[in-house]
Structure formats: C-alpha cells, structure tokens
Design a protein around this motif. Structure first.
Motif, PDB file in Angstrom:
ATOM      1  N   SER A  79     -18.870-109.404 -20.735  1.00 19.04           N
ATOM      2  CA  SER A  79     -17.696-109.845 -21.194  1.00 19.04           C
ATOM      3  C   SER A  79     -17.456-110.344 -22.562  1.00 19.04           C
ATOM      4  CB  SER A  79     -17.639-110.889 -20.195  1.00 19.04           C
ATOM      5  OG  SER A  79     -16.561-112.216 -20.871  1.00 19.04           O
ATOM      6  N   LYS A 100     -16.782-107.282 -24.613  1.00 20.40           N
ATOM      7  CA  LYS A 100     -15.540-106.710 -24.379  1.00 20.40           C
ATOM      8  C   LYS A 100     -14.606-107.513 -25.203  1.00 20.40           C
ATOM      9  CE  LYS A 100     -12.105-107.118 -20.687  1.00 20.40           C
ATOM     10  NZ  LYS A 100     -12.005-107.253 -19.241  1.00 20.40           N
ATOM     11  N   ILE A 101     -14.695-108.929 -25.371  1.00 26.09           N
ATOM     12  CA  ILE A 101     -13.971-109.987 -26.083  1.00 26.09           C
ATOM     13  C   ILE A 101     -13.778-109.574 -27.298  1.00 26.09           C
ATOM     14  CG2 ILE A 101     -13.331-112.128 -26.521  1.00 26.09           C
ATOM     15  CD1 ILE A 101     -13.937-112.702 -23.650  1.00 26.09           C
ATOM     16  N   PHE A 144      -8.000-113.107 -27.187  1.00 26.63           N
ATOM     17  CA  PHE A 144      -7.911-112.653 -25.988  1.00 26.63           C
ATOM     18  C   PHE A 144      -6.928-113.364 -25.154  1.00 26.63           C
ATOM     19  CE2 PHE A 144      -9.404-110.682 -22.236  1.00 26.63           C
ATOM     20  CZ  PHE A 144      -9.640-111.336 -21.169  1.00 26.63           C
ATOM     21  N   LYS A 147      -5.511-116.597 -18.149  1.00 28.65           N
ATOM     22  CA  LYS A 147      -6.018-115.367 -18.353  1.00 28.65           C
ATOM     23  C   LYS A 147      -7.381-115.213 -18.588  1.00 28.65           C
ATOM     24  CE  LYS A 147      -2.576-113.499 -20.974  1.00 28.65           C
ATOM     25  NZ  LYS A 147      -1.861-113.567 -22.650  1.00 28.65           N
ATOM     26  N   GLU A 187      -8.613-115.344 -14.958  1.00 29.19           N
ATOM     27  CA  GLU A 187      -8.865-113.824 -14.382  1.00 29.19           C
ATOM     28  C   GLU A 187      -9.928-113.065 -14.826  1.00 29.19           C
ATOM     29  OE1 GLU A 187      -5.137-113.625 -12.018  1.00 29.19           O
ATOM     30  OE2 GLU A 187      -6.652-111.975 -12.374  1.00 29.19           O
ATOM     31  N   GLU A 188     -10.304-112.918 -15.887  1.00 28.68           N
ATOM     32  CA  GLU A 188     -11.429-112.290 -16.660  1.00 28.68           C
ATOM     33  C   GLU A 188     -12.643-112.896 -15.927  1.00 28.68           C
ATOM     34  OE1 GLU A 188     -11.794-109.834 -18.539  1.00 28.68           O
ATOM     35  OE2 GLU A 188     -13.812-109.770 -19.100  1.00 28.68           O
ATOM     36  N   LYS A 193     -13.610-111.976 -12.035  1.00 30.07           N
ATOM     37  CA  LYS A 193     -14.313-110.479 -12.015  1.00 30.07           C
ATOM     38  C   LYS A 193     -15.611-110.723 -11.718  1.00 30.07           C
ATOM     39  CE  LYS A 193     -10.936-108.187 -14.726  1.00 30.07           C
ATOM     40  NZ  LYS A 193     -10.780-107.723 -16.045  1.00 30.07           N
TER      41      LYS A 193
END
Lengths: 197, 263
Positions: free
Chosen positions: A178, A181-182, B74, B103, B106-107, B110
């Motif tokens: 994560s 990705k960010i 983000f 937001k 939501e990430e 997962k």
C-alpha cells in the motif's frame, strides 16, 4: 448452547473489543463449563462455515478472542459505514508509519507525522473528532495498537506498536504494498521492510 | 541526561558509560548501590535499543514527510494558496476534500480482514404482554426476518381463542367434579345428573363434549354402578394409574342423545 455462543460472539464483536473467555463462560456457557472447549470449537466451526469468520485467540494468559474475516477479499465496494471506513483509513496510515519506521515509534514521532496530515491531538478533527481519544483509546482497546511506556522518561513517553488484532487482520506485506502504491515506488525500494514482510 | 549525545550514532559514549558502570560495580557493597546500577542498566539498554532502531531505519530510509505528501495527494488534496481559515482540514499548502479519509478507508478495507459487524436486520419484535396461561410460549430468538413472524403469530392467536375457551370449560368442569368429590368421596355422581342441563339441550351437548375431554385425558372415569347406570368420578393422579387409564381409554362409548330423549 453452541448457537447461543455464536450469537453472543457476533453481538460482542460489534464494538471490536476483544472478548474475554470469562465473559463467555458467564453469559452463555454457565453450567456446561466442562464442555467449554468443545462448545467453543463447535462455535468456531459454525462461524467459519456459515459466516466465513475465524475465531482467533489473541492472549493465552487471560484468554481473549477476536473475530476476523476469513473470506478472500472481494472486488468492489465494501459494505461498511462511512465512519468505520474513515477510521480504518486513519488506522492504515498509522500502522504503515509504525511498520516503515521499524515496528515501533515514539508517540511524539507519531503525532509529528500526523500533523503533516492535518490531524492534531489537541484540535477536534472534522472527520474524527477527538483524535487523541480515538488513537490512544479506541484503537488500543480494540487491540489494533499497543502502547507501552518508555522506561525512565520524564515526562513519561510512550511507544506505539502493532497490536495483536492488527497482526491478525492485516499483513505487513499488504501494508508495504500500500505504501509503495501511494508513493509510486516498488516495494523492494525499502529493502529491510521488504525482507520482513 | 545526555541521552541525545549518546544517541548520536557516531558517538561511543554509551559504550564508555557501560564500561564505567562495570568498573564501579566491583566496588559495590550496598543494596542501594546495586539498585542504582540496575536502574542504569535499564536506561542504557533502552538507549541502546533506540540507537539500534535509528541504524535500522537509516538502512532503508523511509521518508515520512514524502509519505505524508503522497498520502495527501492520494486523498485528493487541493493544492491552492489558502488564506487563514479555521477549517480543520487545512494543511499547509492546500486543503483536503470532505471525503479524503473515506478514500483512504476504501483503500484500507482492501487489506483488513475485518469481520463485518453484526446488526439485526429487522430489529427485535415486541413481546406480547403476559396473557393467562395456555398461550404458547414465545421464544425471544434474535433471528432475521421477524416481519414474517408477525403473520403466523396472528393466526395462532385466532386458533388459540377457540381452544382456550374449550380448555377453560373443561377445566371448570373438572374442578366441579373434584370439589364434589372432596366433600363426599364415596358417592360418585351419576353421569347423567352431571352432564344434563335441564334447561338447555345445547348446554347438555356441550357438557358432554367437555366431559369427553376429561375422559380422554384420563382425568375422569366413567364406570357402571350396581344399577348399570354410568357414574363419573375424577381420577386420582397416581403414577401406576397411567397404564390403567390407557387401557380404559380404549373403550369408546357412543352416547346417543337427542332432544326427545333429553326431554
């Protein structure tokens, strides 16, 4: 008895505070104490087969349990109240920070980081309200975070680490992915974190 | 106090301090001094751990500031020149939209294996106020789809009121029988005297109907007396009597009674 225990666990799990074995005995099992482990095992199987949830023991000294989701992640939107979603967002950020910083951070360091995201311990947050209460209270009670005092510090300082629930509910690998990705980088960029995950 | 100095990774001051403590310990002969030494060790090891941590993070440098920046991006930050506002979502260099953390959430979802919280779909239904016995006991089960329960519950009520009336009558008659027998247990009542209502044929039939329940349930017995006339008496509740009752129940009697005869 088993179905009563299943219901009990499901209701108790609403607040996400770990369930103590003593409570289970008192409220549900009562006089069937001897069959305790059998009842718990059967309840666990029911939870798994009917609900896809796993009953996990997180503390063997004072046996406490949590429920985690054992189903593979589905694509698409998650059925979850917004308030919960936002809290999980904040939690992910905190857990990521702790992990990337070597699994343990001083509270001052954590709050310094959160400042950068406009989250201040003293100031009511328009999404989270009393953030300090959320982080040091709720997240700790739910065992997502663990806080330990640093010895011989004056004024007393604390350090934050991942709590047992976090360990079970999310993997370091996912957290690293994560972050990667960010930041638009490859997870291997952070060698030691990568090897740990 | 020199914590910062010791933390400096280039300094050997921690090692020096440890060695000094070691040397001092040889001269210790009082408990208090030993305690001080122990305290020092705790402090030293805590500093040592911190030093190690610093080393560790330097190896795979994690820039938290950059991470924060990327997080804001983000979450959809609007990077504008912002005036003095008291909007708590404002961040140096811009402000976050309302759904910023949503937001993020939501990430997050997962990755978390979070058990969805359990909520009753329909809520628990209201229990009826306690009604005299004979009501079927309702269980307060917390199951879904309670709306469906409302329907069969209503139907049950209708049936019950018929049943109730009958059972009440049966009980009443049984009690009359028993009361009579309490007073004089050696004179069984003539069956006909018992059931026939001189004023109402319908009532008589009803009485017969109710008495038949008592017989069927073994709560009363019909026997023939010396004159071959039927008499009725309540049965005593006894364990051994069960088998007799069952045998007795095999005898069926059809009573033919029409209005003429009744008269």
């Amino acid at each position: 008895q088993v179905s009563e225990l299943v219901q009990f666990l499901l209701v108790k799990d609403q607040k996400k505070i770990p369930i103590k074995r003593a409570d289970m005995l008192k409220s549900v099992i009562g006089e069937y104490k001897d069959a305790y482990s059998e009842i718990v095992n059967k309840a666990g199987r029911t939870l798994q087969e009917v609900f896809g949830l796993q009953l996990v023991e997180i503390d063997s000294k004072r046996p406490t349990y949590i429920l985690i989701n054992n189903l593979p992640h589905a694509e698409g939107k998650y059925l979850c109240r917004n308030k919960e979603k936002e809290k999980m967002g904040l939690l992910l950020v905190i857990l990521s920070f702790i992990f990337m910083k070597g699994n343990s951070v001083k509270d001052s360091a954590l709050w310094e980081f959160l400042h950068l995201l406009a989250v201040y311990p003293g100031k009511p947050h328009c999404t989270f309200g009393d953030v300090q209460k959320l982080v040091t209270g709720e997240f700790v009670r739910q065992k997502y975070l663990e806080t330990t005092p640093i010895p011989l510090t004056d004024p007393p300082e604390f350090k934050y680490q991942w709590g047992p629930r976090a360990e079970k509910e999310i993997s370091k690998k996912d957290v690293l992915n994560s972050v990667a990705k960010i930041q638009g980088k490859n997870p291997t960029f952070w060698a030691s974190q990568y090897s740990e995950a | 106090e020199n914590r910062e100095a010791m933390l400096n990774s280039k300094s050997n001051r921690l090692t020096e301090a440890l060695e000094e403590a070691n040397a001092l310990f040889d001269g210790v002969c009082r408990a208090r001094e030993a305690a001080l030494d122990a305290q020092f060790l705790v402090l030293a090891s805590s500093i040592g751990k911190e030093k190690a941590n610093e080393l560790h993070s330097e190896m795979s440098a994690f820039d938290s500031t950059a991470y924060a920046e990327d997080l804001l991006t983000f979450m959809g930050i609007n990077r504008t020149e912002v005036e003095e506002t008291d909007d708590s979502e404002d961040v140096p260099g811009g402000f976050l939209p309302k759904d910023a953390w949503l937001k993020m959430g939501e990430e997050a979802l997962k990755y978390f294996k979070r058990a969805p919280t359990f909520h009753y779909m329909m809520g628990s239904f209201e229990s009826e106020p306690p009604v005299p016995k004979q009501r079927i006991e309702r269980q307060k089960k917390a199951s879904r789809g309670k709306a469906e329960r409302a329907m069969p519950a209503q139907l049950k009520k209708m049936e019950e009121s018929h049943q109730e009336a009958t059972e009440k009558e049966v009980e009443r008659i049984l009690r009359i029988l028993q009361t009579h027998f309490e007073d004089d247990s050696n004179t069984p009542i003539s069956f006909f005297d018992f059931v026939i209502d001189p004023h109402s044929f319908a009532r008589t039939v009803e009485n017969l109907f109710h008495v038949s329940f008592l017989i069927r349930d073994g709560l009363a017995r019909i026997k023939l007396d010396e004159d071959k006339l039927p008499i009725i008496e309540p049965t005593k509740p006894s364990g051994g009597g069960e088998e007799d009752d069952r045998a007795g129940a095999r005898n069926q009697v059809i009573i033919n009674l029409d209005q003429k005869e009744w008269k």
